[in-house]
Design a protein around this motif. Structure first.
Motif, mmCIF file in Angstrom:
data_model
loop_
_atom_site.group_PDB
_atom_site.id
_atom_site.type_symbol
_atom_site.label_atom_id
_atom_site.label_comp_id
_atom_site.label_asym_id
_atom_site.label_seq_id
_atom_site.Cartn_x
_atom_site.Cartn_y
_atom_site.Cartn_z
ATOM 1 N N ILE A 152 34.942 -50.642 35.493
ATOM 2 C CA ILE A 152 35.313 -49.927 36.713
ATOM 3 C C ILE A 152 35.455 -50.956 37.818
ATOM 4 N N GLY A 153 36.676 -51.195 38.241
ATOM 5 C CA GLY A 153 36.945 -52.144 39.315
ATOM 6 C C GLY A 153 37.314 -51.391 40.576
ATOM 7 N N VAL A 154 36.539 -51.588 41.638
ATOM 8 C CA VAL A 154 36.736 -50.862 42.891
ATOM 9 C C VAL A 154 37.140 -51.838 43.987
ATOM 10 N N ALA A 155 38.241 -51.540 44.658
ATOM 11 C CA ALA A 155 38.664 -52.310 45.830
ATOM 12 C C ALA A 155 38.266 -51.551 47.086
ATOM 13 N N MET A 156 37.866 -52.277 48.101
ATOM 14 C CA MET A 156 37.528 -51.656 49.376
ATOM 15 C C MET A 156 38.796 -51.216 50.105
ATOM 16 N N SER A 164 37.682 -39.742 34.144
ATOM 17 C CA SER A 164 37.410 -40.558 32.962
ATOM 18 C C SER A 164 36.527 -41.749 33.305
ATOM 19 N N LEU A 165 36.716 -42.327 34.488
ATOM 20 C CA LEU A 165 35.883 -43.448 34.904
ATOM 21 C C LEU A 165 34.446 -43.000 35.156
ATOM 22 N N ALA A 166 34.286 -41.822 35.763
ATOM 23 C CA ALA A 166 32.951 -41.333 36.097
ATOM 24 C C ALA A 166 32.130 -40.993 34.862
ATOM 25 N N GLN A 167 32.806 -40.844 33.732
ATOM 26 C CA GLN A 167 32.089 -40.537 32.497
ATOM 27 C C GLN A 167 31.462 -41.781 31.870
ATOM 28 N N ARG A 168 31.815 -42.966 32.366
ATOM 29 C CA ARG A 168 31.264 -44.189 31.806
ATOM 30 C C ARG A 168 29.827 -44.414 32.291
#
Length: 287
Positions: A250-254, A18-22
């Motif tokens: 989309i919030g990405v943590a390392m 779902s995130l990749a569709q943004r």
């Protein structure tokens, strides 16, 4: 200048699909622990991934706790094409034109009071005035900080008294003491008086209460680009990235992120030593 409020949001975790569709229109990146690891450089795989994202029409910005002058080389290294957000977002300035969009400074009265509170504590104290670094006294930690930041420093003197700093940084290798100090300062000063955060375990940072990376990213997205939070992807690793990840669609943590940041991440990338930024870009922008 009115502060921009980032509203509390519910847990954001969603499926990768779902995130990749943004459609990502703005990519915002932290520096230390995100773009740059122990080498203090941006790796070639990360550079290439960012350039591919730009070629796909994504705008790129940096949001960092670093000084503007220390962060500029990373801005140019990755070809960022949005204003640079430094000092946790207290200063938003375009390195090319040197146009300043926002600059929140601490009041001098509060600064003087805080310096008194810190006066007899076993910590290093840095003040940042007009993008210049001043240290209370020279210590190995302060020297190491200046060397990594690649900026000169001056000893704080009465000549600086009365000048409003952009940020105050407290440095100590005793991370437990800094945690206790952060707690005591939060009891002494309300969020309406002071923004306190930790960018690294050995750093405690104090800025104007309107300042945080979430506010800065919102300004870039909504005021400058005219895009929504759902079209923003932000990547970070520290406690000071919480507001930024909470704001972004989309919030990405390392993979090397602070445990405090993880609940606000939609997805966890590999660590900086494994080019996590490149993997995140490939996953959510270039797929």
């Amino acid at each position: 200048m009115q502060p921009v409020e980032v509203q509390e949001r519910p847990q954001k975790r969603q499926s990768r699909q779902s995130l990749a569709q943004r459609e990502v229109r703005l990519l915002v990146l932290d520096i230390d622990g995100t773009l740059a690891g122990p080498s203090n450089q941006v790796s070639e795989p990360v550079r290439r991934a960012i350039q591919r994202a730009k070629a796909a029409g994504v705008r790129v910005a940096i949001a960092t706790g670093r000084m503007h002058r220390s962060a500029e080389r990373f801005h140019y290294a990755i070809g960022a094409d949005m204003p640079l957000c430094s000092y946790q977002g207290a200063l938003i300035r375009d390195p090319e034109s040197q146009k300043t969009f926002k600059h929140w400074r601490l009041d001098w009265a509060l600064t003087e009071e805080l310096l008194q509170v810190l006066q007899d504590l076993p910590v290093g104290v840095h003040l940042y005035i007009d993008d210049q670094l001043y240290v209370r006294e020279l210590s190995p930690l302060s020297r190491a900080y200046a060397e990594r930041s690649q900026v000169p420093f001056q000893i704080l003197s009465p000549a600086q008294y009365g000048q409003r700093p952009t940020k105050i940084l407290v440095v100590s290798e005793d991370t437990e003491f800094l945690q206790e100090l952060q707690g005591s300062l939060r009891q002494r000063y309300s969020p309406e008086q002071l923004y306190l955060t930790r960018s690294e375990p050995i750093f405690l940072e104090a800025t104007h209460p309107a300042v945080n990376k979430g506010n800065a990213v919102r300004f870039l997205a909504e005021e400058l680009l005219g895009v929504s939070a759902e079209q923003v992807m932000a990547i970070g690793d520290g406690d000071n990235d919480i507001e930024m990840l909470r704001y972004a669609g989309i919030g990405v943590a390392m993979g090397n992120a602070s445990p405090a940041l993880l609940p606000y991440a939609d997805w966890v990338a590999p660590p900086v030593t494994e080019d996590g930024v490149a993997v995140a870009i490939e996953t959510f922008i270039l797929t």
